[in-house]
Design an enzyme around this catalytic site. Structure first.
Site, PDB file in Angstrom:
ATOM      1  NE  ARG A 129      11.378  11.374  10.611  1.00 27.96           N
ATOM      2  CZ  ARG A 129      11.765  12.509  10.025  1.00 27.96           C
ATOM      3  NH1 ARG A 129      12.162  13.550  10.767  1.00 27.96           N
ATOM      4  NH2 ARG A 129      11.756  12.614   8.723  1.00 27.96           N
TER       5      ARG A 129
ATOM      6  CG  ASP B 252      14.241  16.610  13.005  1.00 27.58           C
ATOM      7  OD1 ASP B 252      15.005  17.451  13.495  1.00 27.58           O
ATOM      8  OD2 ASP B 252      14.612  15.486  12.610  1.00 27.58           O
TER       9      ASP B 252
ATOM     10  NE  ARG C  26      19.373  20.300  18.371  1.00 26.72           N
ATOM     11  CZ  ARG C  26      20.374  20.208  17.508  1.00 26.72           C
ATOM     12  NH1 ARG C  26      20.128  20.069  16.209  1.00 26.72           N
ATOM     13  NH2 ARG C  26      21.615  20.238  17.922  1.00 26.72           N
TER      14      ARG C  26
END
Lengths: 246, 246
Positions: free
Chosen positions: B199, B53, B51
């Site tokens: 991140r 975000d 995935r």
């Protein structure tokens, strides 16, 4: 009353153009809303060098407004930026003489138009350039650019819907086109521009680049003053109001 | 049944992430909608390498799906692109062996993170890079990058909200940082990444660059396996899933 001049950048993608319209998000509308907050509810009218259409961007739009507040000229940028949305930014601000007018005092405007010239689109550039996948003869475009420079009646290259009063004679100081890899960049510098003029010029120059129009025909097209002779209006997202000179 | 692999690009700005969610615009949702149209109402399930975000972009996300239709593998790109929105694009498609799986067969993933390191924001880059206006010591960041390369337990650098089963040991083949003018670019290549890992790594490396964390402390932070020791999670808009290697 102090008069303040601001140089603005905006990403036109999510604005319904520059000019205030009821119920629409516009650049002028966002600016006047921020100024109204700073002036505690008093409405402040903003004057720009000219409008830009929906989707057109600005790197150097210029506006002025009058204020009763005695905030130093160069502090207005920060004050406005703290209230403006992230797609509208004041690059510089200063106090100007009372006689200054953002629209009437323009000496020169510069527009740039960006094209991505390759088969595959670039989704990250889709709002900031026109994807033109066809083969282009840059030398033919450059020849046509030279016929556009100088003082001409640009009726052929302005929107038939234009409501401008007065003549359509304008002086273009520079019309140029450069190709760098798959990036094509047009520069237009002139004393003034008619409605949709840059986009119609780009649309026509691209037809020159495709061989549909001979460069030398540009001269005849100018003389005939007939919008139907020019090419299609190129899309808004490739166009940037780059600089306004006073 | 033929199995098709596609390499995708998407601009994450207007998607609620990759994964299907009811009533939300997601990458998987748009893909499956287009495939359902091509399959005349039959639902087709898409499997991705992983995935991404909300707000995270992809230059080389990879997916597969099975189909009953006998369309040549390299024609699926064009077929899908004619139905997909302009912020989602299939770069390449091919038929792959039945044994292929976009998630389980990943050998290496590459992420890149882009930072604009100057005082003034760039409104045109606001969705594609993180505006970080503070002074940065690049050499300190580069030293810290070296401690992150190799095989480590990355618990400290993964979201405390992560629900991944199994261990948090991953191998990073490359962690690097380059500054070019006011552009800073991080590259991360690894066998796999934990939830929010890139991140959190970027957020921590920026604190190293500001002198808040000593580069050598990265080693101790890895050993302690405690998310609270790492820096803030850097914002989504600077992050690109760059490439998936099988």
């Amino acid at each position: 009353m102090p008069k303040i001049k601001c140089i603005l950048q905006y990403d036109g993608s999510n604005f319904f153009g520059y000019q205030v319209q009821p119920e629409k998000r516009t650049v002028q509308g966002e600016l006047e809303k921020a100024l109204e907050r700073i002036h505690k509810g008093e409405k402040i009218r903003v004057h720009a060098s000219g409008r830009t259409d929906t989707g057109v961007h600005a790197k150097g739009q210029t506006i002025h407004f009058e204020t009763k507040l005695y905030i130093p000229g160069n502090s207005w940028g920060r004050a406005l930026n703290s209230l403006l949305p992230e797609d509208l930014h004041v690059k510089a601000s200063e106090e100007v003489p009372e006689s200054f007018h953002a629209r009437y005092d323009v000496l020169e405007k510069e527009y740039r138009y960006f094209i991505l010239n390759r088969k595959e689109p670039d989704i990250f550039a889709r709002n900031y350039s026109y994807h033109f996948p066809y083969k282009i003869n840059i030398e033919a475009i450059q020849e046509a650019c030279r016929y556009l420079e100088g003082t001409h009646d640009f009726t052929t290259f302005s929107s038939a819907r234009a409501t401008v009063k007065g003549d359509k004679v304008r002086t273009l100081f520079e019309v140029s086109c450069q190709k760098n890899g798959d990036q094509i960049e047009f520069h237009f510098r002139g004393s003034g521009f008619l409605y949709n003029m840059v986009r119609i010029l780009v649309g026509t120059l691209l037809e020159v680049g495709q061989g549909k129009i001979d460069p030398i025909n540009i001269r005849e097209m100018l003389e005939k003053k007939d919008r139907r002779l020019a090419g299609k209006t190129a899309p808004a997202q490739g166009l940037f109001l780059w600089k306004v000179v006073y």
